[in-house]
Design a protein around this motif. Structure first.
Motif, PDB file in Angstrom:
ATOM      1  N   LEU A 259      43.614  46.211  44.726  1.00  0.00           N
ATOM      2  CA  LEU A 259      42.384  46.981  44.911  1.00  0.00           C
ATOM      3  C   LEU A 259      41.455  46.847  43.707  1.00  0.00           C
ATOM      4  O   LEU A 259      40.230  46.825  43.851  1.00  0.00           O
ATOM      5  N   MET A 260      42.031  46.747  42.525  1.00  0.00           N
ATOM      6  CA  MET A 260      41.219  46.586  41.317  1.00  0.00           C
ATOM      7  C   MET A 260      40.695  45.154  41.181  1.00  0.00           C
ATOM      8  O   MET A 260      39.592  44.929  40.682  1.00  0.00           O
ATOM      9  N   LEU A 261      41.480  44.186  41.632  1.00  0.00           N
ATOM     10  CA  LEU A 261      41.094  42.791  41.463  1.00  0.00           C
ATOM     11  C   LEU A 261      39.991  42.365  42.418  1.00  0.00           C
ATOM     12  O   LEU A 261      39.223  41.446  42.113  1.00  0.00           O
ATOM     13  N   ASN A 262      39.898  43.003  43.593  1.00  0.00           N
ATOM     14  CA  ASN A 262      38.861  42.614  44.557  1.00  0.00           C
ATOM     15  C   ASN A 262      37.448  42.753  43.988  1.00  0.00           C
ATOM     16  O   ASN A 262      36.663  41.797  44.041  1.00  0.00           O
ATOM     17  N   PRO A 263      37.059  43.904  43.432  1.00  0.00           N
ATOM     18  CA  PRO A 263      35.710  43.992  42.847  1.00  0.00           C
ATOM     19  C   PRO A 263      35.547  43.111  41.617  1.00  0.00           C
ATOM     20  O   PRO A 263      34.434  42.631  41.347  1.00  0.00           O
ATOM     21  N   ILE A 264      36.632  42.895  40.872  1.00  0.00           N
ATOM     22  CA  ILE A 264      36.536  41.994  39.717  1.00  0.00           C
ATOM     23  C   ILE A 264      36.223  40.576  40.189  1.00  0.00           C
ATOM     24  O   ILE A 264      35.385  39.876  39.600  1.00  0.00           O
ATOM     25  N   ALA A 265      36.885  40.146  41.260  1.00  0.00           N
ATOM     26  CA  ALA A 265      36.609  38.823  41.823  1.00  0.00           C
ATOM     27  C   ALA A 265      35.163  38.727  42.293  1.00  0.00           C
ATOM     28  O   ALA A 265      34.497  37.705  42.088  1.00  0.00           O
ATOM     29  N   GLN A 266      34.684  39.796  42.901  1.00  0.00           N
ATOM     30  CA  GLN A 266      33.293  39.814  43.365  1.00  0.00           C
ATOM     31  C   GLN A 266      32.327  39.668  42.188  1.00  0.00           C
ATOM     32  O   GLN A 266      31.356  38.904  42.252  1.00  0.00           O
ATOM     33  N   LEU A 267      32.605  40.385  41.103  1.00  0.00           N
ATOM     34  CA  LEU A 267      31.720  40.334  39.943  1.00  0.00           C
ATOM     35  C   LEU A 267      31.755  38.963  39.256  1.00  0.00           C
ATOM     36  O   LEU A 267      30.720  38.433  38.858  1.00  0.00           O
ATOM     37  N   ILE A 268      32.954  38.402  39.116  1.00  0.00           N
ATOM     38  CA  ILE A 268      33.074  37.101  38.438  1.00  0.00           C
ATOM     39  C   ILE A 268      32.377  36.007  39.236  1.00  0.00           C
ATOM     40  O   ILE A 268      31.590  35.215  38.699  1.00  0.00           O
TER      41      ILE A 268
ATOM     42  N   LEU B 108      51.972  33.720  46.167  1.00  0.00           N
ATOM     43  CA  LEU B 108      51.289  32.446  46.000  1.00  0.00           C
ATOM     44  C   LEU B 108      50.887  31.840  47.339  1.00  0.00           C
ATOM     45  O   LEU B 108      49.761  31.354  47.512  1.00  0.00           O
ATOM     46  N   VAL B 109      51.802  31.882  48.307  1.00  0.00           N
ATOM     47  CA  VAL B 109      51.506  31.318  49.629  1.00  0.00           C
ATOM     48  C   VAL B 109      50.422  32.137  50.322  1.00  0.00           C
ATOM     49  O   VAL B 109      49.480  31.590  50.919  1.00  0.00           O
ATOM     50  N   SER B 110      50.538  33.459  50.248  1.00  0.00           N
ATOM     51  CA  SER B 110      49.531  34.323  50.854  1.00  0.00           C
ATOM     52  C   SER B 110      48.163  34.108  50.205  1.00  0.00           C
ATOM     53  O   SER B 110      47.135  34.000  50.896  1.00  0.00           O
ATOM     54  N   GLY B 111      48.132  34.025  48.874  1.00  0.00           N
ATOM     55  CA  GLY B 111      46.882  33.783  48.176  1.00  0.00           C
ATOM     56  C   GLY B 111      46.300  32.418  48.490  1.00  0.00           C
ATOM     57  O   GLY B 111      45.073  32.259  48.595  1.00  0.00           O
ATOM     58  N   MET B 112      47.176  31.417  48.663  1.00  0.00           N
ATOM     59  CA  MET B 112      46.709  30.079  49.015  1.00  0.00           C
ATOM     60  C   MET B 112      45.987  30.099  50.361  1.00  0.00           C
ATOM     61  O   MET B 112      44.897  29.536  50.509  1.00  0.00           O
ATOM     62  N   VAL B 113      46.574  30.769  51.356  1.00  0.00           N
ATOM     63  CA  VAL B 113      45.939  30.851  52.679  1.00  0.00           C
ATOM     64  C   VAL B 113      44.622  31.614  52.587  1.00  0.00           C
ATOM     65  O   VAL B 113      43.629  31.253  53.229  1.00  0.00           O
ATOM     66  N   GLY B 114      44.600  32.674  51.762  1.00  0.00           N
ATOM     67  CA  GLY B 114      43.345  33.388  51.548  1.00  0.00           C
ATOM     68  C   GLY B 114      42.285  32.495  50.932  1.00  0.00           C
ATOM     69  O   GLY B 114      41.108  32.550  51.305  1.00  0.00           O
ATOM     70  N   GLY B 115      42.692  31.641  49.984  1.00  0.00           N
ATOM     71  CA  GLY B 115      41.752  30.695  49.389  1.00  0.00           C
ATOM     72  C   GLY B 115      41.223  29.696  50.405  1.00  0.00           C
ATOM     73  O   GLY B 115      40.048  29.300  50.353  1.00  0.00           O
TER      74      GLY B 115
ATOM     75  N   GLY C 117      39.391  38.946  47.452  1.00  0.00           N
ATOM     76  CA  GLY C 117      39.138  38.285  46.174  1.00  0.00           C
ATOM     77  C   GLY C 117      39.659  36.862  46.141  1.00  0.00           C
ATOM     78  O   GLY C 117      39.025  35.964  45.583  1.00  0.00           O
ATOM     79  N   GLN C 118      40.819  36.638  46.742  1.00  0.00           N
ATOM     80  CA  GLN C 118      41.393  35.294  46.793  1.00  0.00           C
ATOM     81  C   GLN C 118      40.498  34.357  47.597  1.00  0.00           C
ATOM     82  O   GLN C 118      40.345  33.178  47.257  1.00  0.00           O
ATOM     83  N   MET C 119      39.893  34.873  48.659  1.00  0.00           N
ATOM     84  CA  MET C 119      38.972  34.081  49.468  1.00  0.00           C
ATOM     85  C   MET C 119      37.715  33.727  48.670  1.00  0.00           C
ATOM     86  O   MET C 119      37.216  32.594  48.758  1.00  0.00           O
ATOM     87  N   LEU C 120      37.197  34.664  47.881  1.00  0.00           N
ATOM     88  CA  LEU C 120      35.999  34.402  47.091  1.00  0.00           C
ATOM     89  C   LEU C 120      36.231  33.282  46.083  1.00  0.00           C
ATOM     90  O   LEU C 120      35.403  32.370  45.940  1.00  0.00           O
TER      91      LEU C 120
ATOM     92  N   ILE D  50      44.578  26.420  45.627  1.00  0.00           N
ATOM     93  CA  ILE D  50      45.112  26.669  44.280  1.00  0.00           C
ATOM     94  C   ILE D  50      44.397  27.852  43.634  1.00  0.00           C
ATOM     95  O   ILE D  50      45.029  28.712  42.997  1.00  0.00           O
ATOM     96  N   ALA D  51      43.077  27.929  43.796  1.00  0.00           N
ATOM     97  CA  ALA D  51      42.318  29.039  43.205  1.00  0.00           C
ATOM     98  C   ALA D  51      42.766  30.375  43.799  1.00  0.00           C
ATOM     99  O   ALA D  51      42.953  31.358  43.064  1.00  0.00           O
ATOM    100  N   GLY D  52      42.940  30.425  45.122  1.00  0.00           N
ATOM    101  CA  GLY D  52      43.413  31.657  45.749  1.00  0.00           C
ATOM    102  C   GLY D  52      44.804  32.030  45.293  1.00  0.00           C
ATOM    103  O   GLY D  52      45.104  33.207  45.044  1.00  0.00           O
ATOM    104  N   ALA D  53      45.680  31.024  45.159  1.00  0.00           N
ATOM    105  CA  ALA D  53      47.055  31.283  44.730  1.00  0.00           C
ATOM    106  C   ALA D  53      47.093  31.795  43.289  1.00  0.00           C
ATOM    107  O   ALA D  53      47.858  32.721  42.968  1.00  0.00           O
ATOM    108  N   LEU D  54      46.277  31.218  42.418  1.00  0.00           N
ATOM    109  CA  LEU D  54      46.265  31.658  41.017  1.00  0.00           C
ATOM    110  C   LEU D  54      45.761  33.094  40.885  1.00  0.00           C
ATOM    111  O   LEU D  54      46.267  33.860  40.056  1.00  0.00           O
ATOM    112  N   TRP D  55      44.770  33.470  41.696  1.00  0.00           N
ATOM    113  CA  TRP D  55      44.281  34.848  41.644  1.00  0.00           C
ATOM    114  C   TRP D  55      45.341  35.811  42.189  1.00  0.00           C
ATOM    115  O   TRP D  55      45.461  36.945  41.711  1.00  0.00           O
ATOM    116  N   ALA D  56      46.130  35.345  43.151  1.00  0.00           N
ATOM    117  CA  ALA D  56      47.212  36.175  43.692  1.00  0.00           C
ATOM    118  C   ALA D  56      48.392  36.252  42.728  1.00  0.00           C
ATOM    119  O   ALA D  56      49.233  37.159  42.853  1.00  0.00           O
ATOM    120  N   LEU D  57      48.457  35.319  41.797  1.00  0.00           N
ATOM    121  CA  LEU D  57      49.566  35.331  40.838  1.00  0.00           C
ATOM    122  C   LEU D  57      49.502  36.546  39.916  1.00  0.00           C
ATOM    123  O   LEU D  57      50.546  37.011  39.419  1.00  0.00           O
TER     124      LEU D  57
END
Length: 359
Positions: free
Chosen positions: A161-170, A259-266, A103-106, A136-143
């Motif tokens: 696990l719940m946020l991944n499909p939500i990210a896909q839908l958004i 935040l750092v992990s989500g940033m790298v995913g973004g 989701g963070q990558m999306l 920043i977008a990936g980090a905010l979603w990981a927040l």
């Protein structure tokens, strides 16, 4: 007395060195044995399908490494796994289960695509800004899972696990309606040429994101092994209660790790939007975020080892195209091999945890 003390010190140094060598050998041998076991199980599956495993594997690895075009295609397939594998490794090393990298990558890809189109700047400003927006977008979603874990003590695995499909839908909605470019494909507008990552091949989309990923691997290897912050993150992963007793703010560090992990995913999404597709395409990811879990576990959460495990899975994905064309074995075999690797590593982890509790 001084001789006895010196002897004790020398013995202790030898013991520490022997322990370090043993850990290094174990860190290499165990993943190697896991890969061999997965390939053997895959060979059995190929044999039951009526194909020769030796021929199938030969075609697979030739498709990955024979010829410059195949090597470049392999590196292209490896690049997103470098980012997602690193993102998962940074979290798991600290016992933070960030399985929401997909989701963070999306969101990172969507942010990079939007900045790449709507903002007009010279390339030396446009590319860094688009990459920063993705991080920043990936980090905010990981927040979101970070806050829920720290403030409400909610299991981060469930939240991710719940946020991944939500990210896909958004992201699917945004790329299909308000940000959709004209045409039948659900995608955003093509980014400006000034936001494109440099590409190095006319036969593939291999781009500068590969070298950005390598730079991040080296950077976080240094942070993990040579800085106070890296020591704090590792200590939290080993024993959060002891870390808290030692004066470390565990909750703040968990948020930082997320935040750092989500940033790298973004940034993984930025590489795809700016370097591969030139826009955000709905459904562009075949599951890079989940493949990053296999990459990280195979690398034992070591940033430098992530490069090797990502290359392995990237080669399997790249070579499987030729294997499917030349034999009756489909590309799904690669997914089976990845699943076997994860299961074997998970079993090893569970057995190790059981032994520690028993002691």
């Amino acid at each position: 007395m001084s001789r006895t003390k010196t002897k004790i010190q020398d013995d202790e140094m030898l013991r520490v060195k022997a322990s370090s060598v043993e850990r290094i050998i174990g860190g290499i041998a165990k993943p190697f044995l896991t890969i061999c076991a997965a390939l053997l199980i895959g060979a059995l599956i190929i044999f039951l399908m009526g194909e020769d495993p030796v021929v199938a594997y030969t075609v697979l690895f030739r498709g990955a490494f024979k010829g410059i075009n195949n090597i470049i295609a392999t590196l292209q397939n490896t690049t997103p796994l470098l980012f997602t594998g690193l993102a998962v490794s940074l979290a798991f090393r600290s016992n933070v289960t960030n399985i929401g990298v997909e989701g963070q990558m999306l969101f990172g890809a969507l942010a990079a695509g939007a900045v790449g189109y709507y903002i007009h700047l010279p390339w030396f400003l446009h590319i860094p800004l688009a990459i920063a927006a993705a991080g920043i977008a990936g980090a905010l979603w990981a927040l979101i899972p970070a806050i829920m874990k720290v403030k409400l003590n909610v299991n981060e695995m469930v939240v991710c696990l719940m946020l991944n499909p939500i990210a896909q839908l958004i992201t699917s909605y945004l790329s299909s309606y308000p940000l959709k470019a004209p045409g039948p494909t659900n995608k955003t507008y093509d980014i400006m040429p000034t936001a494109r990552l440099p590409q190095f091949s006319n036969s593939s989309q291999f781009n500068a994101g590969f070298f950005l990923a390598l730079g991040l691997l080296i950077l976080f290897w240094y942070i993990n092994n040579h800085t106070k912050k890296g020591y704090e993150w590792e200590l939290i992963g080993q024993n959060s209660s002891f870390a808290r007793y030692g004066g470390i703010n565990v909750e703040r560090n968990i948020v930082e790790i997320f935040l750092v992990s989500g940033m790298v995913g973004g940034l993984a999404g930025a590489e795809q939007a700016l370097g591969v597709y030139g826009a955000f395409y709905n459904g562009f990811s075949p599951g890079y975020g989940f493949d990053g879990i296999a990459v990280a576990m195979l690398a034992k959460f070591n940033p430098l080892a992530v490069s090797l495990s990502a290359l392995l899975l990237g080669a399997l994905n790249s070579g499987s195209i030729m294997m499917q064309m030349m034999t009756s074995v489909t590309r799904d075999l690669v997914k089976v091999l990845q699943a076997i690797i994860v299961l074997l590593l998970a079993a090893e982890f569970s057995i190790g945890t059981f032994k520690k509790k028993k002691k």
